[in-house]
Design a protein around this motif. Structure first.
Motif, PDB file in Angstrom:
ATOM      1  N   LEU A 167      34.766  39.835  50.796  1.00 44.76           N
ATOM      2  CA  LEU A 167      36.048  40.520  50.695  1.00 44.76           C
ATOM      3  C   LEU A 167      37.166  39.522  50.870  1.00 44.76           C
ATOM      4  O   LEU A 167      37.048  38.554  51.632  1.00 44.76           O
ATOM      5  N   GLY A 168      38.236  39.720  50.178  1.00 50.91           N
ATOM      6  CA  GLY A 168      39.429  38.924  50.407  1.00 50.91           C
ATOM      7  C   GLY A 168      39.376  37.585  49.720  1.00 50.91           C
ATOM      8  O   GLY A 168      38.935  37.469  48.575  1.00 50.91           O
ATOM      9  N   GLN A 169      39.800  36.553  50.426  1.00 51.49           N
ATOM     10  CA  GLN A 169      39.914  35.234  49.823  1.00 51.49           C
ATOM     11  C   GLN A 169      38.576  34.552  49.625  1.00 51.49           C
ATOM     12  O   GLN A 169      38.498  33.534  48.949  1.00 51.49           O
TER      13      GLN A 169
ATOM     14  N   ARG B  78      34.968  39.809  45.598  1.00 51.87           N
ATOM     15  CA  ARG B  78      34.326  38.579  45.138  1.00 51.87           C
ATOM     16  C   ARG B  78      32.827  38.774  45.010  1.00 51.87           C
ATOM     17  O   ARG B  78      32.190  39.366  45.882  1.00 51.87           O
ATOM     18  N   LEU B  79      32.265  38.237  43.938  1.00 52.25           N
ATOM     19  CA  LEU B  79      30.834  38.341  43.681  1.00 52.25           C
ATOM     20  C   LEU B  79      30.339  36.981  43.215  1.00 52.25           C
ATOM     21  O   LEU B  79      30.940  36.361  42.347  1.00 52.25           O
TER      22      LEU B  79
ATOM     23  N   TRP C  81      35.522  26.372  52.223  1.00 54.81           N
ATOM     24  CA  TRP C  81      36.885  25.875  52.346  1.00 54.81           C
ATOM     25  C   TRP C  81      37.747  26.589  51.332  1.00 54.81           C
ATOM     26  O   TRP C  81      37.273  27.215  50.386  1.00 54.81           O
ATOM     27  N   GLY C  82      39.004  26.521  51.522  1.00 54.19           N
ATOM     28  CA  GLY C  82      39.902  27.230  50.621  1.00 54.19           C
ATOM     29  C   GLY C  82      41.336  27.040  51.050  1.00 54.19           C
ATOM     30  O   GLY C  82      41.597  26.319  51.993  1.00 54.19           O
ATOM     31  N   PRO C  83      42.254  27.703  50.446  1.00 52.87           N
ATOM     32  CA  PRO C  83      42.017  28.575  49.310  1.00 52.87           C
ATOM     33  C   PRO C  83      42.027  27.817  47.996  1.00 52.87           C
ATOM     34  O   PRO C  83      42.204  26.617  47.974  1.00 52.87           O
ATOM     35  N   ASN C  84      41.828  28.579  46.924  1.00 60.34           N
ATOM     36  CA  ASN C  84      41.995  28.063  45.574  1.00 60.34           C
ATOM     37  C   ASN C  84      41.103  26.875  45.263  1.00 60.34           C
ATOM     38  O   ASN C  84      41.523  25.928  44.621  1.00 60.34           O
ATOM     39  N   THR C  85      39.900  26.909  45.768  1.00 57.75           N
ATOM     40  CA  THR C  85      38.988  25.800  45.491  1.00 57.75           C
ATOM     41  C   THR C  85      37.681  26.293  44.895  1.00 57.75           C
ATOM     42  O   THR C  85      36.634  25.728  45.145  1.00 57.75           O
TER      43      THR C  85
ATOM     44  N   PHE D 242      32.897  35.605  40.529  1.00 59.09           N
ATOM     45  CA  PHE D 242      33.919  36.494  39.994  1.00 59.09           C
ATOM     46  C   PHE D 242      34.866  36.915  41.115  1.00 59.09           C
ATOM     47  O   PHE D 242      34.448  37.150  42.246  1.00 59.09           O
ATOM     48  N   GLN D 243      36.121  37.015  40.737  1.00 60.49           N
ATOM     49  CA  GLN D 243      37.065  37.717  41.577  1.00 60.49           C
ATOM     50  C   GLN D 243      37.493  38.929  40.775  1.00 60.49           C
ATOM     51  O   GLN D 243      38.115  38.794  39.716  1.00 60.49           O
ATOM     52  N   ASN D 244      37.117  40.090  41.268  1.00 57.26           N
ATOM     53  CA  ASN D 244      37.232  41.328  40.482  1.00 57.26           C
ATOM     54  C   ASN D 244      36.471  41.126  39.171  1.00 57.26           C
ATOM     55  O   ASN D 244      35.316  40.740  39.196  1.00 57.26           O
ATOM     56  N   GLU D 245      37.089  41.351  38.022  1.00 59.11           N
ATOM     57  CA  GLU D 245      36.336  41.213  36.760  1.00 59.11           C
ATOM     58  C   GLU D 245      36.444  39.824  36.160  1.00 59.11           C
ATOM     59  O   GLU D 245      35.779  39.517  35.171  1.00 59.11           O
TER      60      GLU D 245
END
Lengths: 115, 111
Positions: free
Chosen positions: A96-98, A31-32, B91-95, A49-52
């Motif tokens: 990193l990650g979520q 993640r960026l 908060w998360g996910p998917n937000t 971004f998540q990846n590209e």
């Protein structure tokens, strides 16, 4: 040091010119994030971004702003036809990650001054 | 309305004093982050916590989920602690964006 790096550190440009900033995240971070910070304020979200894949853009990001992360590694933020109101610190962060449950790692920022 | 409020905005302390910075938030969160920003822009992550208390050296962070409140404490403050301390919530996910930041507390520790 393998932290987040941003280039350039400082940029002075005349109104109407285009500028491009680069961010190199920590290598394994997927993640960026790009943020903008003005004096006395906390960072304001611009895009991430998540990846590209660019997953979200803030309403703050007018059509003069564009960001890319073509190979899921480094990212660029371009501002076209700069205005004096664009003067700010532009911060890049990676995680990193979520994302929501991972620490953010920030670069030192690019300070933009539009004259 | 800012989802994250910090107090005080500015704080001056004598070296050695115990310092407390407060953060209140209005949304349900997954985690709260304390960040340190030195002049020149660099931001360092100090803590990420979702419950209870964490300690690292002279820094202690606590969070009360029910009251939507967190505190950052600095014991035996030192001039090198002078910086802006920023509270952020995620908060998360998917937000999407997932992070909201406070405006920061500017701390000056006088020798």
């Amino acid at each position: 040091d393998t932290g987040v790096s941003q280039d350039p550190r400082h940029k002075i440009t005349k109104r109407g010119q285009n500028v491009t900033f680069r961010c190199d995240p920590i290598s394994e971070h997927n993640r960026l994030y790009w943020y903008r910070q003005t004096l006395g304020q906390g960072p304001e979200f611009l895009t991430y971004f998540q990846n590209e894949a660019q997953l979200e853009k803030s309403r703050l990001l007018s059509d003069r702003f564009s960001a890319e992360r073509p190979k899921g590694s480094f990212s660029t933020l371009e501002i076209q036809r700069t205005e004096q109101g664009d003067s700010a610190m532009y911060l890049c962060a990676s995680s990193l990650g979520q994302g929501y449950n991972s620490p953010l790692h920030f670069g030192n920022g690019t300070r933009l001054t539009v004259t | 309305k800012n989802e994250v409020e910090q107090s005080p905005q500015n704080l001056t302390a004598q070296e050695g004093e115990f310092i407390t910075i407060n953060c209140s938030y209005s949304v349900g969160i997954s985690a709260l982050h304390w960040l340190q920003q030195h002049p020149g822009g660099g931001i360092v992550s100090l803590f990420m916590l979702s419950s209870g208390k964490k300690k690292h050296g002279r820094l202690i962070a606590t969070i009360n989920i029910q009251e939507k409140h967190s505190s950052l404490h600095i014991t035996a403050s030192h001039p090198r602690d002078s910086a802006v301390y920023i509270c952020a919530v995620s908060w998360g996910p998917n937000t999407g964006n997932q992070f909201y930041f406070g405006t920061g507390t500017s701390l000056t520790v006088i020798p």
